[in-house]
Design an enzyme around this catalytic site. Structure first.
Site, PDB file in Angstrom:
ATOM      1  CG  PHE A 145     -55.186 -71.010  14.792  1.00  0.00           C
ATOM      2  CD1 PHE A 145     -56.319 -71.748  14.494  1.00  0.00           C
ATOM      3  CD2 PHE A 145     -54.748 -70.990  16.107  1.00  0.00           C
ATOM      4  CE1 PHE A 145     -57.012 -72.432  15.472  1.00  0.00           C
ATOM      5  CE2 PHE A 145     -55.435 -71.668  17.103  1.00  0.00           C
ATOM      6  CZ  PHE A 145     -56.568 -72.398  16.787  1.00  0.00           C
ATOM      7  CB  CYS A 146     -51.850 -69.826   8.881  1.00  0.00           C
ATOM      8  SG  CYS A 146     -52.925 -70.736   7.783  1.00  0.00           S
ATOM      9  CB  ALA A 147     -49.534 -68.683  13.723  1.00  0.00           C
TER      10      ALA A 147
END
Ligand SMILES: Cc1ncc(COP(=O)(O)O)c(C=O)c1O
Length: 444
Positions: free
Chosen positions: A370-372
């Site tokens: 999730f782009c984290a």
């Protein structure tokens, strides 16, 4: 933070989305209504937003440049949108409203605009859009805290250690991984005590809760149209004008320039004042009108929206807790959350689960980090998984109780009985073998 909305029973209708009755194919050849549980990535268009866009389209014309009447109308629409957005986030009248492509663009613009040597403090749980623009010796990354209180203490400590000079804190309003609400008002108080400004990444907060920048005490707010049901390519950065006014535009071209002069050996450029200074190129008036319309529509329905989402969130979490091997990811264990649940299921790859949910059940969820990556890697490990991946189900205005129940039942079946289809990994992604699902006719 202006979040004091008591969820009532979700009986009042929430604004309708385009595609609510979309039918999607399954690998078995059947068709079912699409269960979109991926609102946190991109929310469907609101019907009223589509109507607003339809209303504008006959008047669509160049913004700022044309003498024609339609151009004047389009220019008025574009300029009025600044006030509509300012109102949505409760900004100061003096705040500038810069239209961008999305939150990523807005935060990169802010990163290019801070005075040289600005000390930046942020938590390492931020989305990459908020994490990556700030790197280098002046940046302090605080390891994600485990509670709201710990976040406040950690920020205080980090700012105490920060060098003298301009300071900026970046914080998300709601985590895109866990949906947890960060204690923005309290963090802003700490920032202010240390003479720091604070920027709110509102990408996940704006679709779910009212924002009042003045009450929160934040200096900048960034969010995206496509996450607030206006998927027409516009985003926004609202906030204090001074740093943005002093900064060189990071995108140069027409619109950002007041005057260009030829000095034979070089071009002399006088840049426009904000906000045009940072809006080079032809403005996306359709996207901006859609975004501003979504702001107004959401503002009229907070009570129903919050009630609807909280009811479905409770249903989802209760249902998922009964699935064998389910582990929910959490950063701020004491925080309230918006409708985002990320999880692992022991013994099952997140990518496989997402592929099977789509292929056999017509359910759309997100899988991955999730782009984290930093925080998801850590949380997944704590949940006992070797993969640095999780599944994320996210709720919004297009979600129904049937979608939630279908997800819970599908996961229970996948975990206890296994899939009814065969799947393989190709190029790192799980895919259904012999996938005969046909694309819609307009793609044929
Ligand atoms: C918390 C958060 N910040 C920033 C972004 C980036 O938004 P965009 O992709 O619209 O630029 C996202 C997108 O998922 C997000 O969830």
């Amino acid at each position: 933070m202006t979040l004091a909305i008591t969820p009532s029973t979700a009986t009042t209708a929430v604004p309708a989305v385009v595609g609510a009755d979309l039918r999607v194919p399954l690998v078995t050849g059947e068709r079912v209504t699409y269960a979109n549980l991926d609102h946190a990535a991109s929310a469907p268009c609101l019907r009223e937003v589509r109507d607003a866009v339809d209303e504008l389209l006959p008047w669509y014309a160049s913004v700022h440049r044309g003498a024609g009447f339609a151009s004047q109308v389009a220019t008025r629409v574009y300029e009025q949108a600044r006030d509509r957005v300012r109102k949505f986030v409760g900004a100061h009248a003096s705040d500038t409203v810069v239209f961008t492509r999305n939150t990523t663009d807005s935060l990169n613009l802010l990163a290019r605009s801070v005075p040289k040597g600005t000390a930046v403090v942020l938590f390492d749980s931020e989305h990459h859009a908020a994490l990556l623009p700030w790197r280098g010796p002046n940046v302090q990354r605080i390891p994600a805290p485990s509670s709201s209180g710990a976040a406040i203490v950690a920020l205080d400590r980090a700012l105490t250690a920060a060098p003298v000079g301009p300071r900026l804190v970046i914080v998300t309003g709601a985590s895109n991984v866990t949906g947890e609400l960060w204690p923005v008002a309290e963090l802003a108080k700490v920032a202010r005590r240390h003479g720091a400004r604070i920027a709110l990444d509102a990408a996940q907060l704006a679709p779910h809760r009212p924002i009042n920048a003045r009450e929160l005490g934040v200096d900048y707010v960034a969010f995206s149209g496509h996450k607030i049901y206006a998927p027409f390519g516009a985003g926004v950065l609202v906030g204090r004008a001074d740093w943005l006014q002093q900064a060189q535009p990071y995108l140069v071209g027409g619109g950002a320039t007041a005057k260009v002069t030829d000095h034979s050996d070089r071009l002399g450029v006088a840049w426009s004042a904000v906000p045009e200074r940072h809006e080079a190129g032809s403005p996306n008036v359709v996207g901006v009108h859609a975004l501003a319309s979504a702001c107004e529509i959401l503002s009229r329905h907070w009570e129903q929206t919050v009630a609807h989402e909280q009811e479905l969130l409770t249903r989802l979490r209760e249902g998922l807790r009964a699935v064998p091997g389910f582990r929910e990811l959490s950063i701020l264990t004491d925080a309230d959350k918006v409708g985002v649940v990320s999880f692992t299921i022991s013994g099952f790859d997140a990518g496989f689960l997402a592929a099977a949910l789509s292929a056999e059940y017509g359910i759309g969820v997100r899988d991955g980090a999730f782009c984290a990556h930093v925080v998801v890697g850590r949380l997944v490990k704590q949940a006992g998984s070797h993969e640095e991946r999780a599944v994320r189900a996210s709720i919004g205005l297009g979600t129904t109780a049937e979608h939630v129940d279908r997800l819970v039942a599908a996961l229970r079946t996948l975990v206890t009985e296994g899939p009814k289809w065969t799947y393989a990994q190709r190029d790192g992604r799980w895919v259904a073998e012999d996938d005969g699902r046909t694309l819609p006719p307009f793609l044929a």
